[in-house]
Design an enzyme around this catalytic site. Sequence first.
Site, PDB file in Angstrom:
ATOM      1  N   LYS A  27       4.044  -6.899   3.522  1.00  0.00           N
ATOM      2  CA  LYS A  27       3.743  -5.496   3.258  1.00  0.00           C
ATOM      3  C   LYS A  27       3.711  -4.779   4.588  1.00  0.00           C
ATOM      4  CE  LYS A  27       0.387  -3.243   3.278  1.00  0.00           C
ATOM      5  NZ  LYS A  27      -0.569  -2.564   4.196  1.00  0.00           N
ATOM      6  N   GLU A  38       5.808   4.328   7.405  1.00  0.00           N
ATOM      7  CA  GLU A  38       5.376   5.507   6.648  1.00  0.00           C
ATOM      8  C   GLU A  38       6.179   6.742   7.034  1.00  0.00           C
ATOM      9  OE1 GLU A  38       0.804   4.155   5.714  1.00  0.00           O
ATOM     10  OE2 GLU A  38       1.197   5.543   7.345  1.00  0.00           O
ATOM     11  N   THR A  64      -8.778  10.445   1.094  1.00  0.00           N
ATOM     12  CA  THR A  64      -9.554  11.220   0.106  1.00  0.00           C
ATOM     13  C   THR A  64      -8.750  11.527  -1.149  1.00  0.00           C
ATOM     14  OG1 THR A  64      -8.983  13.058   1.542  1.00  0.00           O
ATOM     15  CG2 THR A  64     -11.233  12.283   1.617  1.00  0.00           C
ATOM     16  N   THR A  88       0.864  -1.200   0.000  1.00  0.00           N
ATOM     17  CA  THR A  88       0.000   0.000   0.000  1.00  0.00           C
ATOM     18  C   THR A  88       0.894   1.242   0.000  1.00  0.00           C
ATOM     19  OG1 THR A  88      -0.268  -0.165   2.411  1.00  0.00           O
ATOM     20  CG2 THR A  88      -2.033  -1.044   1.051  1.00  0.00           C
ATOM     21  N   THR A 139      -2.245  -1.880   8.227  1.00  0.00           N
ATOM     22  CA  THR A 139      -2.203  -3.340   8.148  1.00  0.00           C
ATOM     23  C   THR A 139      -0.823  -3.864   7.782  1.00  0.00           C
ATOM     24  OG1 THR A 139      -4.469  -3.433   7.451  1.00  0.00           O
ATOM     25  CG2 THR A 139      -3.101  -5.299   6.855  1.00  0.00           C
ATOM     26  N   ASN A 165      -0.702  10.215   6.336  1.00  0.00           N
ATOM     27  CA  ASN A 165      -1.907   9.773   7.039  1.00  0.00           C
ATOM     28  C   ASN A 165      -2.998  10.820   7.122  1.00  0.00           C
ATOM     29  OD1 ASN A 165      -1.597   6.968   7.773  1.00  0.00           O
ATOM     30  ND2 ASN A 165       0.308   7.727   8.657  1.00  0.00           N
TER      31      ASN A 165
END
Lengths: 398, 398
Positions: A174, A271, A398, A148, A185, A393
């Site tokens: 992942k 991230e 959106t 992702t 996740t 995040n």
Amino acid sequence: MEKIKGTIASPIGFYADGIHCGLKRKKLDLGWIYSEVPASVAGVFTTNQVQAAPIKLSKAVIQGGKIQGIIVNSGNANACTGEEGFANAQQMQQLASEKLGIDASLVAVASTGVIGHQLPMERIVAGIELLDQSTEQQPENFQKAILTTDTTEKAITITAVIDGKQVTISGCSKGSGMIHPNMATMLGFITTDVAISSTLLQDLLKELTEVTFNQITVDGDTSTNDMVVVMANGLAKNQEITEKNTDYQQFKEMLTIVLTELAKLIAKDGEGATKLIEVDATGAKTASDARMIAKAIVGSMLVKSAIFGKDPNWGRILCAIGYSGVEFDPTNVTIELAGIPVFKAGEPLGFDVEQMEDNLSEEEIKIAVYLNEGDAFGQAWGCDLTYDYVKINALYHT
Amino acid sequence: MEKIKGTIASPIGFYADGIHCGLKRKKLDLGWIYSEVPASVAGVFTTNQVQAAPIKLSKAVIQGGKIQGIIVNSGNANACTGEEGFANAQQMQQLASEKLGIDASLVAVASTGVIGHQLPMERIVAGIELLDQSTEQQPENFQKAILTTDTTEKAITITAVIDGKQVTISGCSKGSGMIHPNMATMLGFITTDVAISSTLLQDLLKELTEVTFNQITVDGDTSTNDMVVVMANGLAKNQEITEKNTDYQQFKEMLTIVLTELAKLIAKDGEGATKLIEVDATGAKTASDARMIAKAIVGSMLVKSAIFGKDPNWGRILCAIGYSGVEFDPTNVTIELAGIPVFKAGEPLGFDVEQMEDNLSEEEIKIAVYLNEGDAFGQAWGCDLTYDYVKINALYHT
């Protein structure tokens, strides 16, 4: 034992591929693994009370002890989607099993991505239609299709000789948002041609998950979709491992290396991360205490922010130990930050500030904590907290 | 009952001031409160096992049931500073008591700031030398002197009539990094001229802390320095409250308003925050369950990031309930985000995206969760996670 270049399809009899079916704008988003024969299976799943549809389905599937295929999509978690979501997961399983020519009860399903949206099934259906284990695959595309916000593939392959046979184990995963629990996740898939009973495999996976993935993200504070599955198809033809003998110990060592490497790769690619943080807690009363302490430190937003800023603010490390839930005596504690002792026996130590700044500029930062209360050891892995984490995040949905 | 403009020195017989002594570059960094007569005292302190020197000292002080003065510094937490640090806290207490002309056992000490550095005592000594309760004070300077990364003063004053007497209660606090636990230090000081026994006051403070400050930062996951102290000097001359009568209920209401307001002000001024987030959990089995759920949501980095990005990613809210540790049935849950229902009975609800974006642009965002499992209610307060949080905490130390 040797680390080799390979893919999730390197063990004998495994096939894998990944394609783009339209859940994500451009990137690969649908992948599958297939084994020529049913494989012993083990799985660990999120302990979040809110469980995504594919989690519920795959938990039931692995109860059978064998699976032969896995279908995975990214871009949509199929979580919090009610009965329609569960029916969609079942349809994914059914369609994949038909294309692979195996029974639906032998197919596990995994999903990752945004929560609370129904899967666009027409795209999934069209994607699964493209599944074909008879033509040439690109197994590295499976490793890409499960990602992702990850910036790199996370994979490792190891070979060794067990019971006189050359055996291979491969894993890919992942990543999650960050090493702190509660985050995005994580998925892990491990294939091996070793022959081992599913009972033993399940116990082993559970044991090793505690000291690897659970020390980054998969624990009581998990996402709705976390899942790690191991498939062992036995095609290396070693005598099936059914007890904790030498062969078992060798396999355990292989699996430990694979899971640890995947866990560290996830932490490192958190991230927005610029640094891998490893915490080693030594001298705790129990291994569980040591792991709790290591995880509290690596999960502290203040520690993570400080590491990003190359700031030797070690007081935050001691503070995190203090709220870890483990009883300890602060006056016994020694802390080393990036190889430099900063706190000993209840008192701050002076240190060379320039040397510290150099050490904190490295890409991997080690925090070592010595409790001096026992013999137990534990580790945890994480990453720094950066502007990019917030950016990713704040704008993911959106 | 009326909210009035006031300061921490508004209740009868209280004095307060703040000065710059050089712990911080320019801002005020040393403050004191003095009561003409010994006051009933209550205190709650960090539960972190690593406790700063002033915490250890002040815990012992309030055991006496009365205090008459408080000395506070910001800019240095005097935490993880060993025996030298404790001796420094004692010296602060001793010097302040001499200047105020009271017994050292009647003076509490609080510190906040960076961990692991010894206090520069020559500056503290020179600062305390400037203490003078006989000249004109600027009590609002106390409210400034206790701040660290706070951007605003946090204070409230209320008057009411109890037992026929006009009584006043004032509170001020300094904020923590964020609403998520494990963060920077919070301090709270409350003065009142109400007459109430210290035993009753201590029980009441503990009870109300659970539903106010503990729902932002002060709990099992606290800093090394968190402290809230209430001084009640009785100079309003009401009959001393020694049991849970009507007067007690009135005072409880006043203290509840003061603590709730200070808690919300801390959350709203979280480091880097642009928005206050309030979570109301309704219909839980117990109040403790409701608070745990509310706090898990408001502490989720993913929820906080989403609110910053005006992103209606409500799946993260449900996910947080799922790992809150409270047992519940997701199919019973309804979630409203910023006044708009987004999830009901296990299924996502459609909503007007533009209306949602408008609502998420407000400065105060309410998340309402209906568990539909019982009658209990709980709240928690927090703020969004922003780039500025990372900036502030990556660069705080050096």
